[in-house]
Design a protein around this motif. Structure first.
Motif, PDB file in Angstrom:
ATOM      1  N   VAL A  65      -8.577  -3.407 -20.742  1.00 27.68           N
ATOM      2  CA  VAL A  65      -7.878  -2.309 -22.003  1.00 27.68           C
ATOM      3  C   VAL A  65      -9.625  -1.894 -22.930  1.00 27.68           C
ATOM      4  N   SER A  66      -9.223  -0.463 -23.198  1.00 29.66           N
ATOM      5  CA  SER A  66     -10.523  -0.539 -24.331  1.00 29.66           C
ATOM      6  C   SER A  66      -9.506   0.548 -25.490  1.00 29.66           C
ATOM      7  N   VAL A  67      -9.917  -0.097 -26.793  1.00 25.92           N
ATOM      8  CA  VAL A  67      -9.302  -0.077 -27.705  1.00 25.92           C
ATOM      9  C   VAL A  67      -9.709   0.884 -29.183  1.00 25.92           C
ATOM     10  N   THR A  68      -9.746   1.975 -29.852  1.00 23.04           N
ATOM     11  CA  THR A  68      -9.950   2.519 -30.459  1.00 23.04           C
ATOM     12  C   THR A  68      -9.371   2.170 -32.061  1.00 23.04           C
ATOM     13  N   PRO A  69     -10.193   0.937 -33.221  1.00 25.41           N
ATOM     14  CA  PRO A  69      -9.751   0.813 -33.955  1.00 25.41           C
ATOM     15  C   PRO A  69      -9.378   1.688 -35.208  1.00 25.41           C
ATOM     16  N   GLU A  70      -9.907   2.602 -35.584  1.00 29.38           N
ATOM     17  CA  GLU A  70     -10.024   3.587 -35.994  1.00 29.38           C
ATOM     18  C   GLU A  70      -8.645   4.524 -35.863  1.00 29.38           C
ATOM     19  N   SER A  71      -7.873   4.962 -34.886  1.00 35.60           N
ATOM     20  CA  SER A  71      -7.103   5.331 -34.452  1.00 35.60           C
ATOM     21  C   SER A  71      -5.570   4.673 -33.704  1.00 35.60           C
ATOM     22  N   GLY A  72      -6.247   3.065 -33.288  1.00 33.20           N
ATOM     23  CA  GLY A  72      -5.080   2.627 -33.041  1.00 33.20           C
ATOM     24  C   GLY A  72      -4.942   2.093 -31.330  1.00 33.20           C
ATOM     25  N   GLU A  73      -5.781   3.688 -30.904  1.00 33.96           N
ATOM     26  CA  GLU A  73      -5.724   3.581 -29.777  1.00 33.96           C
ATOM     27  C   GLU A  73      -5.470   3.003 -29.243  1.00 33.96           C
ATOM     28  N   VAL A  74      -4.973   2.682 -27.488  1.00 32.19           N
ATOM     29  CA  VAL A  74      -5.108   1.947 -26.674  1.00 32.19           C
ATOM     30  C   VAL A  74      -5.120   2.960 -25.191  1.00 32.19           C
ATOM     31  N   LYS A  75      -6.443   2.778 -24.999  1.00 31.82           N
ATOM     32  CA  LYS A  75      -6.240   2.993 -23.365  1.00 31.82           C
ATOM     33  C   LYS A  75      -6.753   2.091 -22.453  1.00 31.82           C
ATOM     34  N   ALA A  95       4.365  -0.357 -21.661  1.00 30.08           N
ATOM     35  CA  ALA A  95       3.928  -0.908 -23.213  1.00 30.08           C
ATOM     36  C   ALA A  95       3.301  -0.171 -23.529  1.00 30.08           C
ATOM     37  N   LEU A  96       3.005   1.309 -23.893  1.00 33.83           N
ATOM     38  CA  LEU A  96       1.771   2.014 -24.007  1.00 33.83           C
ATOM     39  C   LEU A  96       3.097   3.052 -25.019  1.00 33.83           C
ATOM     40  N   ALA A 145      -1.494  -6.299 -24.257  1.00 37.51           N
ATOM     41  CA  ALA A 145      -1.026  -7.201 -25.030  1.00 37.51           C
ATOM     42  C   ALA A 145      -1.765  -7.772 -25.337  1.00 37.51           C
ATOM     43  N   GLY A 146      -2.350  -8.945 -24.433  1.00 30.74           N
ATOM     44  CA  GLY A 146      -2.952  -9.786 -24.516  1.00 30.74           C
ATOM     45  C   GLY A 146      -4.553  -9.634 -24.350  1.00 30.74           C
ATOM     46  N   ALA A 147      -4.851  -8.195 -23.697  1.00 28.04           N
ATOM     47  CA  ALA A 147      -6.279  -7.250 -23.827  1.00 28.04           C
ATOM     48  C   ALA A 147      -6.530  -7.096 -25.393  1.00 28.04           C
ATOM     49  N   VAL A 148      -5.684  -6.103 -25.837  1.00 25.89           N
ATOM     50  CA  VAL A 148      -5.926  -5.800 -27.391  1.00 25.89           C
ATOM     51  C   VAL A 148      -6.209  -7.113 -27.548  1.00 25.89           C
ATOM     52  N   LEU A 149      -5.446  -8.147 -27.705  1.00 30.14           N
ATOM     53  CA  LEU A 149      -6.188  -9.073 -28.962  1.00 30.14           C
ATOM     54  C   LEU A 149      -7.250  -9.757 -28.724  1.00 30.14           C
ATOM     55  N   ASP A 150      -7.263  -9.934 -27.079  1.00 31.65           N
ATOM     56  CA  ASP A 150      -8.917 -10.014 -27.051  1.00 31.65           C
ATOM     57  C   ASP A 150      -9.770  -8.957 -27.615  1.00 31.65           C
ATOM     58  N   PRO A 196      -3.747  -9.642 -32.894  1.00 33.41           N
ATOM     59  CA  PRO A 196      -2.258  -9.303 -32.133  1.00 33.41           C
ATOM     60  C   PRO A 196      -1.181  -8.222 -32.947  1.00 33.41           C
ATOM     61  N   VAL A 197      -1.050  -7.948 -31.567  1.00 36.62           N
ATOM     62  CA  VAL A 197      -0.027  -6.802 -31.870  1.00 36.62           C
ATOM     63  C   VAL A 197       1.666  -6.656 -31.011  1.00 36.62           C
ATOM     64  N   ARG A 198       2.702  -7.521 -31.894  1.00 36.48           N
ATOM     65  CA  ARG A 198       3.265  -8.896 -31.855  1.00 36.48           C
ATOM     66  C   ARG A 198       4.503  -7.688 -31.474  1.00 36.48           C
ATOM     67  N   ARG A 199       4.607  -6.547 -31.231  1.00 35.23           N
ATOM     68  CA  ARG A 199       5.438  -5.533 -30.902  1.00 35.23           C
ATOM     69  C   ARG A 199       5.150  -4.622 -30.038  1.00 35.23           C
ATOM     70  N   LEU A 200       6.820  -3.966 -29.205  1.00 34.68           N
ATOM     71  CA  LEU A 200       6.010  -2.778 -27.979  1.00 34.68           C
ATOM     72  C   LEU A 200       6.230  -1.149 -29.001  1.00 34.68           C
ATOM     73  N   PRO A 201       6.415   0.043 -28.992  1.00 33.64           N
ATOM     74  CA  PRO A 201       5.188   0.016 -27.481  1.00 33.64           C
ATOM     75  C   PRO A 201       3.642  -0.337 -28.377  1.00 33.64           C
ATOM     76  N   LEU A 202       2.608  -0.191 -27.899  1.00 28.98           N
ATOM     77  CA  LEU A 202       1.221  -0.567 -27.900  1.00 28.98           C
ATOM     78  C   LEU A 202       0.786   0.968 -28.577  1.00 28.98           C
ATOM     79  N   ARG A 203       1.277   1.547 -29.369  1.00 28.70           N
ATOM     80  CA  ARG A 203       0.722   3.385 -29.996  1.00 28.70           C
ATOM     81  C   ARG A 203       0.227   3.407 -30.567  1.00 28.70           C
ATOM     82  N   PRO A 204      -0.068   4.460 -31.062  1.00 28.30           N
ATOM     83  CA  PRO A 204      -1.736   3.827 -32.290  1.00 28.30           C
ATOM     84  C   PRO A 204      -1.030   3.826 -33.504  1.00 28.30           C
TER      85      PRO A 204
END
Lengths: 173, 771
Positions: B641-651, B685-686, B745-750, B755-763
């Motif tokens: 995955v790629s994550v944009t920390p500023e927006s919280g967007e997960v691709k 997930a998303l 979620a493991g990839a977002v952690l990495d 950790p984001v310990r909930r779903l969905p992994l929405r921004p």
């Protein structure tokens, strides 16, 4: 009475002009290759071609057809025969449909009616689209993305490329 | 000639010959007529093998099964292959598959665990093959032991006879042992142990096989459930209550000048508008709904308060606590060098079929009724409709058709609309077609349960897991009650309860996520459950009803476990894949994890990734994985995955899935199933979270319940090969569905170190967790 052209045939319709095309096709004309999905133009299951453009039959009143012919999935083989000058053959599917069979695209298949219409629209305008162009057509080009709940998008992408090849071969024949 | 022969516990009688005209199945008196009229009494006798599998005098084979094919094609392809293999006939002989019609299929039971249930048909095929060999021995004058079957021809001792020749003009009756109750949720089981064809001799199983239903579906020729019509049919739209606890106060007025063909029907709290014209029914129902008054009800916590409700308000003593099957030792007493302790939350998910449910019911003056619908368990639906009507099951026939997949929602019988169509048809004396609108399907159906899990992982000084404890809090699934019957005040089966006369309605509350880390010395997993949220408070006894979806409970338990394992690996300073390998003992798991490492291009190193950060501009990248054991199928999945920390967007950029499912029946369809199941998992997930306020579900359409679009599709790599030694037939899309969320979620952690310990992994949720 409203006259509309559906899958190459002129049909007379009694329904009031505000009736969405979806109900007219399915109930009054018995054309079932168009499916009810959301009734809100949010999913694309009910897509048909109006002229050469994909529209959502669930929100298109028959008064808005503007004399343009309607093509549903049922009419795709005849549309292909007409475009290529091939003799109509009841066994021959439109290349997009044939590609959907060859690639075994559907899971449940309810969304594929709209998917095939949208891909037909795309390939008629752009015979050799890229992954990005196929994805763009099925995501951002219409009133909403074409949604598949089963998650058959990977198969759809492969199906669209195969359809492009089949159309290219058919066009050369 | 007469006689009675024992065929491995089945009984073969050869009492009579009949004329040459009859084209008979190999072991039965008469071919079954597929012409049962609506309202006919009979369900086929399951003790007669030809009611399951029939061979005609041309050698063509028909399969009848109460299971339905929802398009994943296990019934239409894998079932054909399995029966052809066991009968030793070519696949091309398998001409017909009849599914899910209560008067035309013998077995019942739910459409799930399809390749487990198929053992019924496989046994029937084996009984038939053995009976045919017995008969052929007599006919050819060759010792039975000298005979074998290939491509539908029995041969030996220099002689040969085809199945077709063998059955022509014969009256052979084979009775097979069957147990169970046809209209119970689990249906019937074929008993006994006829000899099965050795796996090593398979020639059809394992070969790609196209789904014969694909062409009629894409050509437009197939009749879908929504396409069925009957003369005199009325179109109905239901007007459902304003909340999940509202009763009807006053129905809105139907303006007969504006809607001359429409009629309003009220049965208790069930309100509907019917018309011969569907569009009129739609418009009139909208107009009436706008003026209908319902009692107020506020008995739900709201989706924003759901996690807190599960934490502090729900009564988890309501249901017995279930212990995990792998529990051992006392993990909470283990000394620890490092401890990972955290809570994880999953919202409700919707099955969310693309087409809302639709049923055409035809209630006759004699009290019989035929339903034309879509159900994963038509026989149990039949039972529930009979119960609602207070009539005998013989009065009810359920016919099923292709329709919109809904992923387990109707595996107990009902997906919605069936009962309403029956009640309206009875009321009006005409066939009635109830088509739910999008909002009906979102608001009045069941959902996949929400979950809260508390996990404690204790690491020893070497960074190995010394103790693992988990408490899984999940409201019970499997509420199969007919919601229209509830609104009408008519009898329904029980809702999920700690104890019930109906074992299916005890609810799925146990530890379903099979423990896989065999090297962990102390493990304690607990499954806790409670009443469905809002059910006890609702005057209708309708709250947020729950039902299995693909991997029921296992999804809810695997997400927290696998994310927690990734977090523990990070705490231990170990690579997340190697950390799993270090705790796994099963060689099949070791093999697929090593394969995942190669196939996914896994970079072995501890998390977080070099350059990981939880704030700032631009994107950060990471990879994660998850593993799961289900139905003796071993699964491993890596997400990049790629994550944009500023927006919280997960691709999600890439998904790699490696599976050892056992014996692969049909690699072509299995690949499609896994691809699709994986993408549905990415969607969950998303994006997915059912929203609701104090009374009603507010996820009413695709704008308020978004799912994955094609533009968000990651690259997919699916890797599997058959494992004949495993013995079991491998399942597909169900399992694939559960792996994506914990891997992502493991990839977002990495990628972020958080950790984001909930779903969905929405921004918004991701951003909140990164702060």
């Amino acid at each position: 009475m409203t006259k509309i052209v559906v899958n190459g045939q002129e049909r007379e319709v009694k329904a009031s002009p505000d009736t969405p095309l979806l109900y007219v096709l399915r109930n009054e004309l018995g054309v079932k290759g168009v499916k009810f999905g959301c009734g809100l133009a949010q999913c694309g299951a009910c897509s048909v071609l109006l002229g050469d453009e994909e529209v959502r039959a669930c929100v298109t009143p028959i008064a808005a057809l503007d004399g343009k012919p309607v093509t549903t999935v049922d009419g795709l083989p005849a549309r292909w025969a007409q475009k290529t000058g091939l003799k109509p053959d009841p066994q021959r599917l439109h290349p997009v449909q044939q590609a959907w069979v060859d690639e075994q695209v559907p899971q449940c298949g309810i969304c594929q009616f709209g998917m095939m219409i949208k891909v037909t629209e795309l390939l008629e305008a752009n015979p050799k689209p890229s992954d990005a162009e196929i994805t763009e057509a099925l995501t951002t080009s219409g009133p909403s993305p074409h949604l598949c709940r089963c998650g058959s998008y990977a198969a759809i992408l492969e199906g669209a490329h195969r359809a492009a090849r089949l159309m290219a071969e058919g066009g050369a024949a | 000639m007469s006689g009675l022969t024992d065929i491995h516990g089945a009984r073969l009688s050869r009492r009579a010959f009949i004329g040459t005209g009859g084209a008979l199945a190999v072991a039965v008196g008469l071919p079954v007529k597929a012409s049962a009229e609506a309202g006919a009494k009979a369900s086929l006798d399951a003790a007669v093998p030809a009611n399951w599998i029939e061979i005609d005098a041309a050698g063509a084979v028909t399969i009848r099964t109460g299971k339905c094919d929802f398009g994943q094609s296990s019934v239409n392809t894998a079932y054909r292959q399995i029966v052809a293999e066991e009968l030793c006939v070519p696949l091309s002989a398998m001409t017909t598959v009849i599914t899910g019609d209560t008067d035309r299929t013998p077995d019942g039971g739910g459409t799930f665990w399809l390749l487990g249930y198929v053992q019924n048909l496989r046994k029937v095929a084996a009984y038939m093959r053995e009976a045919a060999l017995e008969v052929a021995a007599g006919k050819l004058g060759v010792d039975r032991k000298a005979l074998s079957v290939k491509d539908g021809v029995i041969s030996g001792g220099g002689k040969a006879i085809s199945y077709a020749q063998l059955v022509k003009g014969q009256d052979l009756k084979l009775t097979i042992p069957v147990e169970g109750e046809l209209t119970s949720p689990m249906g019937l089981t074929v008993k006994g142990d006829p000899p099965m064809k050795p796996v090593s001799e398979y020639t059809i199983i394992g070969k790609p096989s196209a789904n014969p239903m694909t062409r009629p579906k894409v050509s437009g020729e197939a009749v879908w459930v929504g396409d069925v019509t009957l003369p005199g049919m009325l179109h109905a739209r239901t007007i459902h209550p304003a909340t999940l606890g509202s009763k009807l106060v006053k129905a809105g007025k139907l303006d007969s000048a504006q809607f001359p063909g429409a009629r309003l029907v009220t049965i208790g709290n069930l309100l509907a508008v019917v018309s011969p014209d569907e569009w009129e029914a739609v418009q009139a129902a909208q107009a009436v709904a706008a003026e209908t008054q319902w009692s107020e009800w506020k008995g739900l916590p709201g989706h924003e308060g759901l996690a807190e409700h599960l934490r502090s308000k729900a009564d988890w003593s309501a249901f017995p606590v279930r212990d995990g099957a792998a529990n051992k030792g006392e993990p909470e007493k283990v000394a620890t060098a490092h401890e990972h302790k955290a809570s994880y939350f999953l919202p409700y998910h919707k099955h969310a079929p693309i087409s809302p449910m639709v049923t055409l019911a035809d209630y006759r003056p004699d009290g019989s009724v035929t339903l034309h619908t879509l159900s994963q368990n038509p026989q149990h639906l039949r039972h529930m409709i009979a119960k609602m009507l207070g009539t005998g099951e013989e009065k009810v026939v359920v016919r099923t058709y292709p329709g919109s997949g809904h992923y387990g929602r109707s595996n107990g019988g009902s997906a919605g609309s069936e009962d309403e169509a029956v009640l309206l048809s009875r009321e009006l004396g005409r066939p009635v077609r109830v088509q739910w609108m999008r909002a009906d399907d979102m608001q009045w159906t069941t959902q996949s349960s929400c979950a809260l899990a508390d996990i404690d992982i204790r690491l020893d000084k070497d960074g190995r897991i010394a103790g693992y404890s988990a408490q899984h809090h999940v409201p019970p699934m499997q509420d199969d009650r007919l919601v229209g019957a509830i609104l009408a005040g008519l009898p329904v089966i029980e809702s999920p309860a700690p104890a019930s006369n109906d074992p299916f309605q005890v609810g799925i509350t146990d530890v379903q996520d099979t423990w896989v880390y065999g090297a962990v010395p102390a493990v304690r997993e607990k499954g806790l459950s409670t009443w469905q949220i809002g059910e006890k408070e609702s005057p209708l006894a309708v709250g947020l009803r729950d039902h299995s979806m693909r991997t029921p409970i296992q999804f809810q338990q695997n997400f927290p476990r696998e994310l927690a394992i990734s977090e523990a690996a990070m705490l231990a300073g170990k690579d997340a894949l190697q950390f799993r390998l270090d705790h796994i003992t099963d060689p099949r798991f070791k093999a697929i994890l090593e394969k995942l490492r190669t196939e996914s291009g896994w970079d072995s190193r501890p998390s977080p990734a070099p350059g990981a950060r939880a704030s700032g501009k631009g994107t950060v990248k990471g990879r994660g994985l998850s593993i799961m054991l289900r139905d003796n199928g071993y699964w491993a999945c890596a997400a990049h995955v790629s994550v944009t920390p500023e927006s919280g967007e997960v691709k999600v950029e890439r998904m790699t899935m490696v599976a050892d499912v056992g014996i692969v029946i049909n690699p072509l369809q299995l690949r499609r199933q896994i691809q699709a199941g994986c993408l549905m998992g990415v969607s969950q997930a998303l994006h997915e979270e059912v929203t609701f306020d104090q009374g009603a579900i507010t996820s009413v359409d695709w704008a308020s319940y978004p799912i994955l679009t094609m533009a968000e599709m990651p690259q997919l790599k699916i890797v599997f090969e058959t494992n004949l030694a495993a013995g079991n037939y491998g399942q597909g899309s169900e399992s694939a569905n559960a792996l994506a969320a914990p891997a992502i979620a493991g990839a977002v952690l990495d990628a972020t170190g958080r950790p984001v310990r909930r779903l969905p992994l929405r921004p918004d949720y991701v951003k909140a967790a990164l702060v």
